[in-house]
Design a protein around this motif. Structure first.
Motif, short mmCIF file in Angstrom:
data_model
loop_
_atom_site.label_atom_id
_atom_site.label_comp_id
_atom_site.label_asym_id
_atom_site.label_seq_id
_atom_site.Cartn_x
_atom_site.Cartn_y
_atom_site.Cartn_z
N ALA A 284 2.49 55.52 27.40
CA ALA A 284 1.48 55.24 28.44
C ALA A 284 2.06 54.46 29.61
CB ALA A 284 0.32 54.46 27.82
N ASN A 285 3.11 53.66 29.38
CA ASN A 285 3.57 52.79 30.47
C ASN A 285 5.06 52.96 30.79
OD1 ASN A 285 4.97 51.51 28.44
ND2 ASN A 285 3.60 49.77 28.28
N ALA A 286 5.71 54.00 30.24
CA ALA A 286 7.16 54.13 30.39
C ALA A 286 7.58 54.17 31.87
CB ALA A 286 7.65 55.38 29.67
N ALA A 287 6.85 54.92 32.69
CA ALA A 287 7.24 55.02 34.11
C ALA A 287 7.07 53.67 34.80
CB ALA A 287 6.40 56.09 34.80
N ALA A 288 6.00 52.96 34.49
CA ALA A 288 5.77 51.63 35.09
C ALA A 288 6.86 50.65 34.66
CB ALA A 288 4.38 51.11 34.71
N VAL A 289 7.25 50.71 33.40
CA VAL A 289 8.30 49.80 32.91
C VAL A 289 9.61 50.10 33.64
CG1 VAL A 289 9.75 49.31 30.88
CG2 VAL A 289 7.25 49.32 30.65
N VAL A 290 9.98 51.38 33.73
CA VAL A 290 11.24 51.74 34.38
C VAL A 290 11.19 51.35 35.87
CG1 VAL A 290 12.64 53.73 35.11
CG2 VAL A 290 11.95 53.48 32.71
N SER A 291 10.04 51.57 36.50
CA SER A 291 9.93 51.21 37.93
C SER A 291 9.99 49.70 38.15
CB SER A 291 8.61 51.73 38.51
OG SER A 291 8.56 53.12 38.37
N SER A 292 9.73 48.92 37.11
CA SER A 292 9.77 47.46 37.28
C SER A 292 11.21 46.92 37.29
CB SER A 292 8.97 46.77 36.15
OG SER A 292 9.72 46.80 34.94
N ILE A 293 12.18 47.79 37.01
CA ILE A 293 13.59 47.34 36.93
C ILE A 293 14.26 47.53 38.29
CG2 ILE A 293 15.82 47.84 35.81
CD1 ILE A 293 14.02 48.79 33.38
N ALA A 294 15.00 46.51 38.71
CA ALA A 294 15.65 46.53 40.03
C ALA A 294 16.40 47.85 40.25
CB ALA A 294 16.60 45.35 40.16
N ALA A 295 16.25 48.40 41.46
CA ALA A 295 16.75 49.75 41.76
C ALA A 295 18.26 49.89 41.59
CB ALA A 295 16.34 50.13 43.19
N ASP A 296 19.02 48.80 41.71
CA ASP A 296 20.48 48.92 41.62
C ASP A 296 20.98 48.79 40.18
OD1 ASP A 296 19.70 46.29 41.39
OD2 ASP A 296 21.44 45.48 42.48
N LYS A 297 20.07 48.66 39.23
CA LYS A 297 20.49 48.47 37.83
C LYS A 297 20.64 49.80 37.12
CE LYS A 297 20.67 44.09 36.70
NZ LYS A 297 21.91 43.58 36.08
N GLU A 298 21.69 49.89 36.31
CA GLU A 298 21.86 51.06 35.44
C GLU A 298 20.88 50.89 34.27
OE1 GLU A 298 25.90 53.29 33.86
OE2 GLU A 298 25.83 51.12 33.86
#
Ligand code: 13P
Ligand code: SF4
Length: 304
Positions: A131-145
């Motif tokens: 239910a929240n996978a996309a929101a969790v991934v989007s919460s991670i800084a864009a330059d992070k692997e």
């Protein structure tokens, strides 16, 4: 009185006596869903497990779900009615192999689907559910692997949704993998006006053909809100029970009758009664593993 009614009465009495709550996942047998005090998807259930005042949680689901409840509510008694109800996807990764992957990518953030063991969660930075996978991934800084474990199909879906490239662990759900694109093509021919909703654990070729890709509780929302009166469903068959109950006038068609998760069908009324009578099977997570896994779960709950 029927055998089931007798069992339900005994369960209700023991529940009062023990100050217990019964939580059930949307894939459980119909009679178990009807008996439960609370029913939902993995995210709903983890929130409920963290918030309940009950002293005992009888978890009608699979082992990782009961374990999540035990991590979030360490002072409560968490019972799993059948000790063999595991999740084959959760067993496709272990802490040692994740540590090895992290050593190859020391700067990466590890996002782990809740369908995983406590040891794997403890090696992860943040958890997610469908239910929240996309929101969790989007919460991670864009330059992070990002290393995403263990479901490659959920990971692929999240990549498409967020535009983030990730290192995907090659795990999958055997039940959802049985759902094929040809099942959608066949059913669409039979029901041309129907909408198709599938779970993100399905293959990318399947999610590409669906009208909506959602968690199980989000499917219930979709079914209630969408004007279509026939809805074709691509996930474990247990979901048909709440969908039909919520929407008695609508028709729900399974993409394939093969989408059954045997582990999700192991909790029966007899076993729920036995769980309360004999305090079995106790699920406990202790020490640093619990603390680290809890951090990963709490970070997830803070996002969604
Ligand atoms: P959700 O109900 O969170 O969508 O769960 C899917 C699942 O596979 C549980 O095993
Ligand atoms: Fe695991 Fe798939 Fe069963 Fe869910 S449906 S518990 S992911 S095997």
């Amino acid at each position: 009185m029927s055998r089931n009614q007798e069992l339900i009465e005994k369960i209700e009495q023991l529940k009062q006596k023990r100050n217990a709550i019964i939580l059930a996942h949307n894939y459980q047998l119909g009679e178990i869903q009807d008996l439960a005090d609370f029913q939902g998807d993995s995210l709903d259930l983890s929130r409920k497990a963290a918030a309940t005042d009950a002293e005992v949680i009888v978890f009608c689901g699979v082992h990782f779900m009961a374990e999540t409840a035990a991590i979030l509510s360490p002072d409560k008694t968490v019972l799993l009615p059948d000790r063999n109800s595991g999740c084959p996807m959760a067993d496709m990764i272990d802490a040692d192999s994740l540590r090895a992957k992290k050593a190859e990518h020391p700067e990466a953030v590890v996002v782990t689907y809740v369908n995983s063991t406590a040891e794997v969660k403890a090696e992860s930075d943040i958890c997610c559910t469908s239910a929240n996978a996309a929101a969790v991934v989007s919460s991670i800084a864009a330059d992070k692997e990002i290393i995403f474990t263990p479901d490659q199909y959920l990971g692929t879906f999240v990549q498409e949704k967020t535009g983030r490239r990730m290192i995907l662990w090659p795990g999958f759900c055997p039940t959802h993998r049985r759902i094929k694109p040809e099942h959608i093509e066949q059913k669409k021919k039979e029901y041309p006006d129907a909408k198709v909703v599938v779970h993100p654990e399905c293959r990318p070729e399947v999610t590409a053909l669906a009208d909506a890709v959602t968690s199980t509780s989000q499917m219930r929302k979709f079914a209630a809100e969408n004007p279509a009166d026939t809805i074709i469903v691509g996930t474990e068959l247990g979901i048909i029970h709440p969908l039909q109950k919520d929407n008695p006038k609508k028709k729900f068609i399974a993409l394939t009758e093969q989408a059954i998760c045997p582990n999700m069908k192991m909790s029966t009324l007899e076993k729920v009664l036995k769980a309360l009578e004999q305090n079995q099977y106790l699920v406990k997570v202790e020490g640093p593993v619990r603390q680290k896994a809890e951090q990963a779960l709490l970070r997830m709950l803070a996002v969604s």
